[in-house]
Design a protein around this motif. Structure first.
Motif, PDB file in Angstrom:
ATOM      1  N   VAL A 385       0.444   2.228  -8.462  1.00 19.44           N
ATOM      2  CA  VAL A 385      -0.456   2.070  -7.353  1.00 19.44           C
ATOM      3  C   VAL A 385      -1.724   2.370  -8.473  1.00 19.44           C
ATOM      4  CG1 VAL A 385      -1.841   3.861  -5.145  1.00 19.44           C
ATOM      5  CG2 VAL A 385       1.100   3.613  -6.024  1.00 19.44           C
ATOM      6  N   LEU A 405       1.288  -1.256  -5.172  1.00 19.44           N
ATOM      7  CA  LEU A 405       0.273  -1.132  -4.352  1.00 19.44           C
ATOM      8  C   LEU A 405      -0.750  -0.965  -4.029  1.00 19.44           C
ATOM      9  CD1 LEU A 405       0.966   1.895  -1.245  1.00 19.44           C
ATOM     10  CD2 LEU A 405      -0.822   0.712  -2.264  1.00 19.44           C
ATOM     11  N   LYS A 406      -1.599  -1.994  -3.667  1.00 17.61           N
ATOM     12  CA  LYS A 406      -3.449  -2.288  -4.292  1.00 17.61           C
ATOM     13  C   LYS A 406      -4.395  -2.373  -3.345  1.00 17.61           C
ATOM     14  CE  LYS A 406      -1.651  -6.559  -6.278  1.00 17.61           C
ATOM     15  NZ  LYS A 406      -1.639  -8.198  -6.269  1.00 17.61           N
ATOM     16  N   LEU A 407      -4.699  -0.795  -3.599  1.00 17.96           N
ATOM     17  CA  LEU A 407      -5.530   0.357  -3.182  1.00 17.96           C
ATOM     18  C   LEU A 407      -6.757  -0.597  -2.600  1.00 17.96           C
ATOM     19  CD1 LEU A 407      -5.717   3.605  -4.141  1.00 17.96           C
ATOM     20  CD2 LEU A 407      -3.982   2.742  -2.681  1.00 17.96           C
ATOM     21  N   HIS A 410      -5.342  -2.151   1.411  1.00 21.16           N
ATOM     22  CA  HIS A 410      -3.959  -1.083   1.750  1.00 21.16           C
ATOM     23  C   HIS A 410      -4.850  -0.546   2.670  1.00 21.16           C
ATOM     24  CE1 HIS A 410      -1.335   1.825   2.367  1.00 21.16           C
ATOM     25  NE2 HIS A 410      -2.611   3.072   2.624  1.00 21.16           N
ATOM     26  N   HIS A 411      -4.414  -0.777   4.049  1.00 21.64           N
ATOM     27  CA  HIS A 411      -5.100  -0.141   5.478  1.00 21.64           C
ATOM     28  C   HIS A 411      -4.629   0.897   5.858  1.00 21.64           C
ATOM     29  CE1 HIS A 411      -8.454  -3.229   4.822  1.00 21.64           C
ATOM     30  NE2 HIS A 411      -8.014  -3.619   4.113  1.00 21.64           N
ATOM     31  N   GLY A 412      -3.138   1.121   5.517  1.00 21.50           N
ATOM     32  CA  GLY A 412      -2.501   1.755   6.058  1.00 21.50           C
ATOM     33  C   GLY A 412      -2.451   3.680   5.664  1.00 21.50           C
ATOM     34  N   GLY A 416       0.699   5.914   4.516  1.00 18.07           N
ATOM     35  CA  GLY A 416       0.881   5.092   4.165  1.00 18.07           C
ATOM     36  C   GLY A 416       1.193   4.332   3.080  1.00 18.07           C
ATOM     37  N   LEU A 417       0.115   5.191   1.888  1.00 20.78           N
ATOM     38  CA  LEU A 417       0.139   5.457   0.624  1.00 20.78           C
ATOM     39  C   LEU A 417       1.437   6.453   0.448  1.00 20.78           C
ATOM     40  CD1 LEU A 417      -1.101   4.663  -2.279  1.00 20.78           C
ATOM     41  CD2 LEU A 417      -2.597   7.095  -1.752  1.00 20.78           C
ATOM     42  N   ALA A 420       4.962   4.617   0.881  1.00 17.48           N
ATOM     43  CA  ALA A 420       5.290   4.344  -0.601  1.00 17.48           C
ATOM     44  C   ALA A 420       5.743   5.048  -1.669  1.00 17.48           C
ATOM     45  CB  ALA A 420       3.855   3.026  -0.177  1.00 17.48           C
ATOM     46  N   LEU A 455     -11.313   1.718   3.935  1.00 14.56           N
ATOM     47  CA  LEU A 455     -10.498   1.816   2.085  1.00 14.56           C
ATOM     48  C   LEU A 455     -10.013   3.215   2.351  1.00 14.56           C
ATOM     49  CD1 LEU A 455     -11.669  -0.661  -0.234  1.00 14.56           C
ATOM     50  CD2 LEU A 455      -8.899  -1.072   1.990  1.00 14.56           C
TER      51      LEU A 455
END
Length: 490
Positions: A385, A405-407, A410-412, A416-417, A420, A455
């Protein structure tokens, strides 16, 4: 200039530049509407040169960067030729070309794999044709086609259109030829890009043309943006700060030594004085129409830095070209004009060769050192991450097979983080976090994660600090970030 650029190919890879490294590993496709054909340029170039490229990542990137070196040198050549068509001396033409060639923005994008230099190449070719074949129907048509190709490489170059049009024409027939040819080619290029991106009907083409993939990140018209435009202009010509990563004007200036504050102030004053001189100095009567057109081009070119980001130097290539043309016009009339241009070039050489060319080409830098340290610390199945717009971007480009996981993309949200991370632990893999948990609030707010909406925020990361275990500190590895492991929650 080509020899200079290829002698200082960058080893400090820009995040945007690393996007183009994907053509090394797989067939590229057309990108979003903001610069649709840039990946295809690099993909075609890679197919031509890959037989000569070494196996290591740095060597391969150098061959990719050589394309922009060719385009940067070529664009400078067109600039010299275009200035020569304005009725100035050969010496002043060459001096103007050198000011562009040795500007911070021009050097930087001639030694990286970023997108705008290909657009700049076609724009300068278009301006040269416009001045060389003025009021010729075939010349106007060719100038319009070249401008349309530049827009297909970098969308904001559409703003140069009115200036290029009026440089090329004075009569109706050439104007019609310019508008029709540029319109047909431009529409064809963007329709092709839409089709290459999967559009199968007119509605989907329209969606492609009106959707900007990172649109939520950009667009900040504000007073603070406006007052930073002059500083953006100065740094695009000659970078005024030291070799360290620039943390922003307020903090950066406070951290400077007295010597560096003096150098910074002197560069800003000299650059600003030359720019003001170029605007207020009268020009010859036969140059008045030309000067007005160049003013229009410069004003249009200032909009992207003002609206998007004043210190984003890829946005300055286009306005810089119009500024230098204006400055040379002023020099042609002023008794001391050539000396003013010479002082600007001397300042650029003193600032940009050590701080941009030499510094950027040093292989012992944080990006590559961080990539080596990260590779030695995990397997490809372990989840990493990271911001992905810092040191880690080079690692991800070197090892695209790394679970990540490229923040920045990342729009979750936090959920979402967490999902993952839980999924990686459930599969028996480790989870690492790089360059995030140790960030101070100040650093977070100055980073891309802290300035782009949509973000994760610093407060979203705080809970992970409580259970993370330090693996190594960046200061011990030569990188800017620390690496932590997140154990599974029991």
């Amino acid at each position: 200039m080509l020899l200079f650029y290829v002698s200082f190919l960058s080893k400090r890879y820009d995040g945007d530049a690393l996007k183009q490294s994907g053509c090394i590993w797989s067939k590229p496709s057309a990108a979003g509407v903001n610069h649709p054909f840039a990946p295809l340029y690099f993909g075609a170039w890679w197919q031509l040169v890959k037989a000569f490229a070494p196996e290591d990542f740095v060597g391969r990137m150098s061959w990719l960067e050589a394309l922009n070196s060719l385009l940067g040198a070529g664009a400078a050549g067109f600039a010299v030729a275009a200035i020569g068509r304005m009725g100035v001396s050969v010496f002043q033409s060459v001096l103007g070309g050198l000011i562009l060639s040795f500007s911070h923005a021009w050097i930087y994008h001639s030694v990286q794999t970023t997108e705008p230099m290909m657009a700049q190449f076609w724009l300068m070719a278009s301006i040269w044709v416009a001045l060389r074949c003025q009021d010729s129907v075939p010349g106007a048509a060719l100038s319009g086609v070249l401008w349309a190709i530049s827009v297909g490489s970098y969308q904001s170059y559409i703003l140069a259109g009115p200036a290029v049009l009026f440089l090329a024409v004075r009569r109706i027939k050439p104007a019609v030829a310019w508008v029709v040819c540029s319109g047909v080619v431009g529409f064809g290029l963007f329709t092709l890009a839409a089709v290459l991106n999967g559009a199968g009907n007119p509605g989907e083409v329209i969606v492609y043309l009106t959707t900007k993939t990172d649109g939520e990140y950009w667009g900040f018209l504000s007073l603070s943006q406006t007052v930073r435009v002059p500083l953006g202009f100065v740094q695009a010509l000659a970078v005024p700060w030291s070799l360290e990563d620039w943390p922003g004007l307020a903090l950066g200036f406070r951290k400077m030594s007295m010597l560096w504050r003096g150098i910074f102030t002197a560069q800003v004053v000299v650059t600003g004085a030359v720019a003001l001189w170029a605007f207020v100095t009268p020009v010859r009567e036969e140059h008045r129409r030309l000067r007005l057109i160049l003013w229009v081009g410069l004003a249009a070119g200032l909009f992207p830095p003002l609206y998007l980001s004043p210190l984003y130097n890829k946005l300055w290539l286009f306005p810089l070209s119009f500024f230098v043309l204006l400055a040379v016009l002023a020099a042609a009339r002023s008794r001391y004009g050539t000396y003013a241009l010479g002082s600007m070039l001397a300042l650029q050489l003193a600032a940009n060769i050590p701080r941009v060319a030499i510094h950027g080409s040093d292989p012992q830098n944080q990006n590559l050192l961080a990539a080596n340290a990260l590779r030695a610390s995990m397997t490809f199945e372990d989840l990493l991450v990271a911001d992905s717009w810092d040191d880690s971007s080079t690692f991800f480009a070197m090892y695209p097979q790394q679970a990540n996981l490229k923040l920045m993309f990342h729009h979750g949200g936090v959920s979402g983080l967490e999902k993952a991370i839980a999924a990686a632990h459930a599969a028996g893999h480790r989870v690492f976090v790089y360059g995030l948990l140790e960030r101070s609030t100040e650093r977070w707010l100055m980073s891309d994660l802290g300035t782009r909406p949509g973000l994760l925020r610093e407060s979203d990361i705080v809970p992970f600090r409580q259970r993370a275990k330090l693996v190594w500190r960046g200061v011990d590895k030569g990188s800017s970030g620390d690496l932590y492991e997140l154990p599974a929650v029991r």
